[in-house]
Design an enzyme around this catalytic site. Structure first.
Site, mmCIF file in Angstrom:
data_model
loop_
_atom_site.group_PDB
_atom_site.id
_atom_site.type_symbol
_atom_site.label_atom_id
_atom_site.label_comp_id
_atom_site.label_asym_id
_atom_site.label_seq_id
_atom_site.Cartn_x
_atom_site.Cartn_y
_atom_site.Cartn_z
ATOM 1 N N GLU A 67 24.095 -14.847 13.439
ATOM 2 C CA GLU A 67 23.316 -15.982 13.956
ATOM 3 C C GLU A 67 24.074 -16.613 15.101
ATOM 4 O OE1 GLU A 67 21.722 -19.016 11.427
ATOM 5 O OE2 GLU A 67 21.392 -17.621 9.755
ATOM 6 N N GLU B 1 24.822 -18.214 4.506
ATOM 7 C CA GLU B 1 25.648 -19.422 4.686
ATOM 8 C C GLU B 1 26.016 -20.027 3.339
ATOM 9 O OE1 GLU B 1 24.186 -20.857 9.099
ATOM 10 O OE2 GLU B 1 23.161 -21.713 7.366
#
Length: 494
Positions: free
Chosen positions: A391, A203
Site C-alpha cells: 500500500e 495492518e
C-alpha cells in the site's frame, strides 16, 4: 543491476470492504465494516447499534483513541434507512471483469485484493463454506490469470464476520483462532494453483488503534487489545504451518502499517519518543515476522497488569512458523515531539506533529519523498526477509473535467518520488523488495473516513459520498503514466 528486477511485481491494491460491494449477495454474511457509516476528514466514522429486545438504535465512535459506547443489551447492527459505504462500495462484485481488464491494460503483474471472510463463512463459525462465495473468487482469479496477473490475497482486511463479535466478543476470544484457521485452510486448499501469495491480517498493528475495525472487539481495553493481537499471531502461525506442510509453493506474509518516525528536534527526549513510537509498531513485526515477543512489550504488559490467556505451544508456533515475507503499507512518515506544547496534526490514523520540511494534502498527510527507502531498509535489515510494499498512494479530491478527463499530476508527482525512493532501496542498499502495489488502483471508499471524494485510483469511478452515481469507470492521466512505468520496469518516470 541498474534497474528493478525483471520479476518485480508491479500492480495495485484494494480491499473488499472498500471496493467489492455485493452486500449480502451470493450468500454473504454481515461483517464489521458493514455496520460502519461514513464520516469525513473532520468527522469520525461511527458504528451503528441496535438493542434486539427494545428496538432502541444509535451510533458510537469506533476507537481511534475514543472508546466505543454501546448500551448494555445492544449489539452492532445494520439499521434501515442508513447509508453504509461498504454495501456497494465501488461494486467490484459486478465489475470485476471490466476492472481486471483495465489492470491488464496497465500491465499489472500483481493485484492485491482481500477476500471477504463473511462471503466464505457468513457467520465465521459455519460448519461448511458458502459455495457461491468460493465460486466468485474462482472467477476473479481466473480472470486475473487471463492477463498474467498474480493475485496477492489478504484473508482478513477489516472484515471480521459480525456474528463473531456478537457471539464471541471478537478476537479477544481464543475461539476465533480455530474459526480463522478453518477459513484460511479452506481457501488456501481451494485456490491452490491459483493463489501463491497470501496475507493473514491487514495492518495487524491497527489492533492498538482501532480494535473493532481490526478484530471486531467492542470493549476496547489494553487487556483486550493485547489478547486480540496474541490470538491473531497464533492464528497466523498456524496458517503458515499448514501451508508449509501441505502447499510448499504457497507463501504466507505479514502485513504491517508502517512509516518512518522522525524527531521534531534533536532533543534526547524527542529521540526517546521516536524510539517508543517505533516500538509500538515494530512489536507486531517482531512477533509475526521475527518470531519472538520483544522484551520491551513484555515489560509494558507487566507494568499495565496485562496477563495473556496463552499456552507454551503458542510461542513454539510463533517461533517456528513466522511469516515468509513482510509486506507493509507506507503513505509517509510521522514526526513526534516530547514537548506537549507542539501542536499535533492528523494523517492516516496516526497522529504526530507537523514536519516543517514536508508539504501536506487536505487530509493532513505529509508527502515524504524518501520514506520508502527508509522503511524498506528498517524492515529488511531487522528481519532479513523479503519485503513488499503493498500500500502506497495519495488520496485527493480529483476533479473530472467536462470532457471526462482527470488531470491528476499531483498523483504522478507523488508516485514518481516514491518509486525513485524504493528504487534506491534496491540499487543502493540491496533490499530484497518483491513488489509494489499502489493503493486504491481503482477508486474505492476511504477506510478512515468512508468518503468517495478522497480518491486514490488510476481509474475514476462515478460515485459520490452519498452513494449517488453510475459507477462508470474512466481513466485518469495517471493510468497511462503507470502503464509506461511498468512497461519500462520503473525506468521511464517522466
Amino acid at each position: 543491476m541498474s534497474k528493478f528486477p525483471k520479476d518485480f511485481l508491479w500492480g495495485g491494491a484494494t480491499a473488499a470492504n472498500q471496493y467489492e460491494g455485493g452486500y449480502l449477495e451470493g450468500g454473504k454474511g454481515v461483517n464489521t465494516s458493514d455496520v460502519m457509516v461514513g464520516g469525513s476528514h473532520t468527522v469520525p466514522r461511527r458504528v451503528s447499534w441496535k438493542n434486539p429486545t427494545t428496538g432502541e438504535t444509535g451510533f458510537t465512535g469506533m476507537s481511534f483513541g475514543s472508546p466505543m459506547e454501546i448500551p448494555e443489551g445492544a449489539v452492532p447492527a445494520v439499521l434501515d434507512g442508513v447509508y453504509y459505504p461498504s454495501h456497494e462500495a465501488t461494486d467490484f462484485y459486478h465489475h470485476y471483469k471490466e476492472d481486471i481488464a483495465l489492470m491488464g491494460e496497465m500491465g499489472f503483474r500483481c493485484f492485491r485484493l482481500s477476500m471477504n471472510w463473511a462471503r466464505i463463512f457468513p457467520n465465521g463459525d459455519d460448519a461448511e463454506p458458502n459455495q457461491e462465495g468460493l465460486a466468485f473468487y474462482d472467477a476473479v482469479f481466473d480472470e486475473c490469470k487471463k492477463y498474467g496477473i498474480e493475485p496477492l490475497v489478504t484473508m482478513s482486511h477489516y472484515e471480521t464476520p459480525i456474528a463473531l463479535t456478537i457471539n464471541y466478543g471478537g478476537w479477544k476470544n481464543r475461539k476465533l483462532i480455530d474459526f480463522f484457521v478453518k477459513y484460511a485452510e479452506t481457501v488456501v486448499a481451494h485456490y491452490a494453483g491459483k493463489v501463491k501469495y497470501w496475507l493473514t491480517f491487514n495492518e495487524i498493528n491497527c489492533m492498538d488503534m482501532a480494535p473493532f475495525m481490526a478484530g471486531g472487539i467492542v470493549d476496547d481495553t489494553p487487556q483486550n487489545r493485547a489478547q486480540g493481537a496474541h490470538n491473531q499471531f497464533v492464528a497466523s502461525a498456524r496458517v503458515v504451518k499448514f501451508a508449509h506442510e501441505n502447499y510448499p509453493d504457497v507463501k504466507i506474509g505479514q502485513m504491517l502499517a508502517f512509516g518512518p518516525v522522525y524527531t521534531y528536534t534533536c532533543s534526547p527526549a524527542d529521540q526517546i519518543k521516536a524510539l517508543e513510537t517505533s516500538q509500538g509498531t515494530l512489536f507486531y513485526s517482531d512477533v509475526q515476522t521475527g518470531g519472538f515477543y520483544p522484551e520491551y512489550r513484555l515489560i509494558q504488559y507487566k507494568e499495565q497488569g496485562i496477563v495473556l490467556e496463552d499456552c507454551p505451544e503458542d510461542y513454539e508456533l510463533i517461533k517456528n512458523y513466522s511469516a515468509d515475507f513482510l509486506s507493509f503499507s507506507c503513505y509517509g512518515s510521522a514526526t513526534v515531539s516530547a514537548d506537549p506544547s507542539v501542536g499535533s496534526v492528523g494523517g492516516n490514523i496516526s497522529m504526530g506533529v507537523k514536519n516543517p520540511y514536508l508539504s501536506s494534502n487536505a487530509w493532513g498527510w505529509a508527502t515524504d519523498p524518501v520514506c520508502l527507502r527508509i522503511a524498506c531498509n528498517t524492515l529488511y535489515s531487522r528481519y532479513r526477509k523479503p519485503v513488499w510494499i503493498v500500500e502506497n498512494g495519495i488520496g485527493w479530491d480529483d476533479k473530472k473535467e467536462a470532457d471526462g478527463s482527470v488531470h491528476d499530476t499531483y498523483r504522478i508527482d507523488y508516485l514518481r518520488q516514491n518509486i525513485e525512493s524504493m528504487k534506491e532501496a534496491i540499487l543502493k542498499d540491496g533490499v530484497e523488495l518483491m513488489g509494489y502495489t499502489m493503493w486504491g488502483c481503482i477508486d474505492l471508499v476511504s477506510a478512515s473516513t468512508g468518503e468517495m471524494k478522497k480518491r486514490y485510483g488510476f481509474v475514476y469511478v462515478d460515485k459520490d459520498d452519498n452513494g449517488n452515481g453510475t459507477l462508470a469507470r474512466s481513466k485518469k492521466d495517471s493510468f497511462e503514466w503507470y502503464k509506461k512505468v511498468i512497461a519500462s520496469d520503473g525506468e521511464d518516470l517522466d
